[in-house]
Design an enzyme around this catalytic site. Structure first.
Site, short mmCIF file in Angstrom:
data_model
loop_
_atom_site.label_atom_id
_atom_site.label_comp_id
_atom_site.label_asym_id
_atom_site.label_seq_id
_atom_site.Cartn_x
_atom_site.Cartn_y
_atom_site.Cartn_z
N GLY A 1 4.37 1.65 7.95
CA GLY A 1 4.37 0.66 6.89
C GLY A 1 5.75 0.07 6.66
O GLY A 1 6.73 0.38 7.35
N TYR B 1 -4.49 -0.82 -7.74
CA TYR B 1 -3.25 -0.26 -7.20
C TYR B 1 -2.39 0.31 -8.32
O TYR B 1 -1.90 1.45 -8.24
CB TYR B 1 -2.50 -1.35 -6.45
CG TYR B 1 -1.13 -0.95 -5.94
CD1 TYR B 1 -0.98 0.03 -4.96
CD2 TYR B 1 0.01 -1.59 -6.41
CE1 TYR B 1 0.27 0.37 -4.47
CE2 TYR B 1 1.26 -1.25 -5.93
CZ TYR B 1 1.39 -0.27 -4.97
OH TYR B 1 2.64 0.06 -4.49
#
Length: 320
Positions: free
Chosen positions: A13, A141
């Protein structure tokens, strides 16, 4: 004394890609185990394919490598998570709980679990948001980050697990492409600029958000993890600040290098997400506890991004 062995979950990531070489430099290439759902394009050191939602697979790696530190960087980000909230919640929470539980069971010394400014919501002060502010996020999130902060505190209080965390602002880097966050415009805009293309921004021109350049984000992470445990007063997550700017201000900074560059503003669903977040962050607790201080402002960050991205888009020159 056992030498440290560090496990990085989500190594492919945005943060993992940049953090991995720094951890390898600190602990030795053979003592940093990178994991992700797919192998990296170029492997540099031990790598294991890992679905961190599977506790047995995670436990196997922790046992085989005798892991002493875990950096848990795998997550579904804000904008992407809104497309499938239940999937995002299940992935974010299951991986977190697996990490905390295996760390408890196998006496992992330190765990890093990042949080985000997405943990804040409409009732937090928008300017210079304090460390202790209401956490009522507007996205799944953000909800998962608030839960992660509380689970981290719980494991620290009940089991003595040394979990540490930062509430990252939007992270700006050239090492990887955007991954589905609301602040990603501040990365994509540079890719357009160095290619001589106009940029279409999904936020309004005056939307001010907290941001941080990757070098500062990495340094903050490593400084936090190296700080003595008795200096860590926050076991949920520390506020972290770098700089705050609007898309219009970022466009103007880029125009100092590319005068013809332009941005068109077409706000979409991410505008509402951005408006639920702070405009600036008070990180005085981090500064007091472990000496945090950012090094990059908007002009310096802009210079670094353009300098590092431009070569990637230079046309190939034929040689005779």
């Amino acid at each position: 004394m056992q030498r440290e062995t560090v496990l990085v979950i989500g190594a492919n990531g945005q943060i993992g890609t940049a953090l991995l070489p720094q951890l390898q430099a600190q602990f030795g290439v053979g003592h940093v185990v990178a994991t992700d759902l797919r192998p990296p394009v170029v492997e540099s050191g031990p790598f294991e394919v890992l679905d961190a939602t599977k506790p047995d697979a995670l436990t196997d790696i922790v046992r085989r490598y005798r892991v002493t530190q875990i950096y848990h960087l795998a997550a579904v980000l804000s904008a992407k998570g809104e497309g499938d909230p239940l999937w995002a919640w299940n992935l974010n929470m299951q991986t977190l709980l697996n990490v905390l539980e295996v760390s408890r069971q196998y006496q992992v010394r330190k765990v890093f679990v990042p949080s985000s400014i997405a943990a804040f919501g409409e009732h937090a002060p928008k300017d210079e948001t304090p460390q202790s502010s209401p956490l009522d996020p507007a996205t799944v999130y953000g909800i998962s980050k608030v839960a992660a902060e509380n689970w981290s505190l719980y494991y620290h209080k009940r089991y003595g697990l040394d979990v540490r965390s930062l509430r990252y602002p939007g992270v700006i880097s050239y090492q990887s492409m955007p991954g589905g966050g609301t602040t990603d415009y501040a990365v994509s805009i540079f890719h357009a600029a160095v290619q001589g293309q106009p940029f279409e921004c999904f936020l309004a021109e005056d939307t001010r958000l907290p941001m941080i350049y990757m070098d500062d984000a990495l340094r903050a992470t490593l400084e936090l993890m190296e700080a003595p445990a008795d200096r860590i007063s926050v076991r949920t997550s520390y506020n972290l600040a770098g700089m705050s700017f609007t898309p219009a201000e970022l466009t103007a900074a880029i125009q100092a290098y590319f005068p013809e560059f332009s941005t068109v503003y077409k706000p979409d669903f991410r505008q509402a997400i951005a408006e639920s977040w702070p405009r600036s962050i008070d990180d005085s607790v981090a500064r007091q506890d472990w000496g945090w201080k950012p090094a990059f402002d908007l002009p310096r960050m802009t210079h670094e991004m353009i300098t590092n991205l431009t070569p990637a888009y230079q046309p190939l020159v034929a040689t005779v």
